[in-house]
Design an enzyme around this catalytic site. Structure first.
Site, mmCIF file in Angstrom:
data_model
loop_
_atom_site.group_PDB
_atom_site.id
_atom_site.type_symbol
_atom_site.label_atom_id
_atom_site.label_comp_id
_atom_site.label_asym_id
_atom_site.label_seq_id
_atom_site.Cartn_x
_atom_site.Cartn_y
_atom_site.Cartn_z
ATOM 1 N N CYS A 34 0.805 -1.230 0.000
ATOM 2 C CA CYS A 34 0.000 0.000 0.000
ATOM 3 C C CYS A 34 0.830 1.268 0.000
ATOM 4 O O CYS A 34 0.284 2.356 -0.146
ATOM 5 C CB CYS A 34 -0.915 0.014 1.218
ATOM 6 S SG CYS A 34 0.035 0.023 2.745
ATOM 7 N N CYS A 105 -0.954 -4.996 7.078
ATOM 8 C CA CYS A 105 -0.640 -3.812 7.889
ATOM 9 C C CYS A 105 0.006 -4.244 9.207
ATOM 10 O O CYS A 105 0.888 -3.562 9.736
ATOM 11 C CB CYS A 105 -1.897 -3.008 8.176
ATOM 12 S SG CYS A 105 -3.016 -2.863 6.778
HETATM 13 FE FE1 FES Z 1 -1.304 0.528 4.320
HETATM 14 FE FE2 FES Z 1 -2.726 -0.598 6.186
HETATM 15 S S1 FES Z 1 -3.319 -0.223 4.142
HETATM 16 S S2 FES Z 1 -0.671 0.001 6.320
#
Ligand code: FES
Length: 206
Positions: A34, A105
């Protein structure tokens, strides 16, 4: 997205947030999945190897902030040996679970803590820097989460072959053709492995 009350509590009021001046160790890591980032700072007693203070800064999502909060609670007052046993699954359990698509995450936060500890150990002669090998690649693949179930691709036995020769890493992954996470997983494998200087090219066959 369904979050547990505990995740929401730690997200709204995170513990141990901030930066430590002159930390004994720190690490910052980014998530290939992400692009978010987290930093962890440690104060360690050199006599006892106890983590006397720990703080984190997150530029990530609610799951990442909640995991940063819970793992800093879990590591505070522990020896570095004990803190090394904190896992992303353990952290997610402490938070009463995380959505499957958000497990990465938790992986990011725990990996950053482990990297900070490892740096401290190397700098203080408590561990040696690891030599890069195929095993390093497999360990890194254990951080790639299949978002469909929130488990890593090694545990799920999706990795059929790992090769490393002349700077080229070859990873053969078994994911059904019409799986919606197929491309995500292939991309994440590449992004994870491309962070190693020893790897010049990553070939993922799915
Ligand atoms: Fe990036 Fe959770 S979506 S750390």
């Amino acid at each position: 997205m369904q979050y547990s009350q505990k995740v929401l509590d730690h997200f709204m009021k995170p513990h141990n947030i901030g930066k430590l001046e002159n930390p004994d160790a720190e690490a910052t890591e980014g998530s290939p999945a992400c692009g978010d980032q987290i930093s962890i700072f440690l104060k360690i007693n050199p006599e006892t190897n106890i983590i006397e203070n720990i703080k984190f800064q997150s530029y990530g999502c609610a799951s990442n902030i909640a995991t940063g909060s819970i793992i800093t609670d879990m590591a505070m007052g522990k020896t570095i040996e004990e803190a090394k046993n904190i896992t992303w699954k353990g952290a997610a359990d402490e938070l009463d679970g995380l959505p499957a698509v958000k497990m990465h995450c938790s992986v990011l936060a725990v990996d950053t803590l482990k990297k900070a500890i490892k740096k401290y150990e190397i700098e203080h002669g408590l561990a040696e820097a690891e030599t890069f090998s195929k095993k390093t690649i497999v360990e890194e693949l254990k951080k790639v989460i299949y978002p469909g179930v929130g488990e890593d691709i090694v545990t799920l036995k999706m990795v059929k072959y790992v090769g490393f020769e002349n700077g080229i890493a070859i990873i053969d992954v078994d994911i059904p053709k019409f799986d919606k996470f197929r491309d995500n997983v292939a991309e994440e494998i590449k992004e994870h492995l491309e962070t190693f200087d020893e790897i010049k090219e990553v070939k993922v066959t799915i």
